[in-house]
Design a protein around this motif. Structure first.
Motif, short mmCIF file in Angstrom:
data_model
loop_
_atom_site.label_atom_id
_atom_site.label_comp_id
_atom_site.label_asym_id
_atom_site.label_seq_id
_atom_site.Cartn_x
_atom_site.Cartn_y
_atom_site.Cartn_z
N CYS A 1 -7.36 2.14 0.90
CA CYS A 1 -7.73 3.55 1.02
C CYS A 1 -8.78 3.98 0.01
O CYS A 1 -9.69 4.76 0.33
CB CYS A 1 -6.48 4.42 0.84
N THR A 2 -8.68 3.51 -1.22
CA THR A 2 -9.56 4.01 -2.29
C THR A 2 -10.97 3.47 -2.22
O THR A 2 -11.79 3.80 -3.06
CB THR A 2 -8.96 3.71 -3.68
N ARG B 1 -9.41 -0.98 7.06
CA ARG B 1 -9.10 0.38 6.60
C ARG B 1 -7.87 0.41 5.70
O ARG B 1 -7.36 1.46 5.39
CB ARG B 1 -8.83 1.29 7.81
N TYR B 2 -7.40 -0.74 5.27
CA TYR B 2 -6.15 -0.84 4.52
C TYR B 2 -6.29 -0.37 3.07
O TYR B 2 -5.38 0.18 2.50
CB TYR B 2 -5.65 -2.28 4.57
N HIS C 1 -11.57 6.95 -0.04
CA HIS C 1 -10.92 8.17 -0.50
C HIS C 1 -10.70 8.11 -2.01
O HIS C 1 -10.29 7.08 -2.53
CB HIS C 1 -9.56 8.33 0.20
N ILE D 1 -2.95 9.52 8.77
CA ILE D 1 -4.29 8.94 8.65
C ILE D 1 -4.97 9.02 10.01
O ILE D 1 -4.32 9.07 11.05
CB ILE D 1 -4.24 7.48 8.13
N HIS E 1 -8.37 4.69 11.91
CA HIS E 1 -7.86 3.66 11.01
C HIS E 1 -7.01 2.62 11.73
O HIS E 1 -6.66 1.60 11.16
CB HIS E 1 -7.03 4.31 9.89
N ASN F 1 0.86 -1.17 0.00
CA ASN F 1 0.00 0.00 0.00
C ASN F 1 0.91 1.23 0.00
O ASN F 1 1.46 1.60 1.03
CB ASN F 1 -0.92 0.01 1.21
N HIS G 1 1.66 8.36 4.84
CA HIS G 1 0.57 8.75 5.73
C HIS G 1 0.48 8.00 7.04
O HIS G 1 -0.39 8.31 7.86
CB HIS G 1 -0.77 8.66 4.98
N CYS H 1 0.26 4.32 -0.17
CA CYS H 1 -0.22 5.43 0.64
C CYS H 1 0.44 5.43 2.02
O CYS H 1 0.73 6.48 2.58
CB CYS H 1 -1.74 5.35 0.81
#
Length: 152
Positions: A120-121, A117-118, A124, A97, A101, A78, A84, A80
């Motif tokens: 993200c898309t 919550r892994y 978001h 984050i 999360h 991941n 974050h 992101c």
């Protein structure tokens, strides 16, 4: 007697299917030519100014203010999280984050991001410079003249 009922039911189904088949539109024909190339609409560009956007409603997941094109987001990786997570925000300058999360559904804190919550898309999305697909008549409460509690 039972065979007569069955024959009548089959005849009714057959005649109904014949009537419905009359209303099926043609799948091909002289216009428009299904083999003719049609120009595609241009792809909207991602907003890459890194300016955080105002949220439209409380608890809205923030939009991503940069392009995520080429980011790997899979069970094993991941991208992101390289900016974050709590440990990486000092070096990257990216916002951390939300603490939610790191929680399970039962509100138990975890040392790492919760598996739910892994990806993200799923909540978001990157902000794109594109026109709205449908009209929106949303009006914020502050624009309706609502006042805060105790402000009278």
């Amino acid at each position: 007697m039972g065979q007569l009922r069955l024959s009548i039911a089959l005849a009714a189904c057959f005649s109904a299917s014949f009537v419905m088949a009359q209303n099926v539109p043609e799948l091909s024909g002289p216009q428009p030519d299904p083999m003719r190339s049609v120009p595609a609409a241009p792809i909207a560009q991602f907003v890459t100014d890194d300016v955080r956007q105002m949220r439209a409603y409380p608890e809205q997941p923030p939009v991503i203010p940069h392009s995520i094109e080429g980011y790997q987001l899979s069970v094993n990786t991941n991208r992101c999280m390289s900016c974050h997570t709590r440990e990486m925000t000092r070096g990257s300058g990216a916002p951390m984050i939300s603490i939610t999360h790191y929680m399970t559904r039962e509100a138990q804190m975890l040392a790492d991001v919760s598996p739910r919550r892994y990806f993200c898309t799923q909540c978001h999305v990157p902000q794109a410079d594109a026109p709205a697909l449908i009209g929106n008549t949303f009006t914020d409460m502050s624009e309706l003249g609502a006042t805060g509690a105790g402000s009278e």
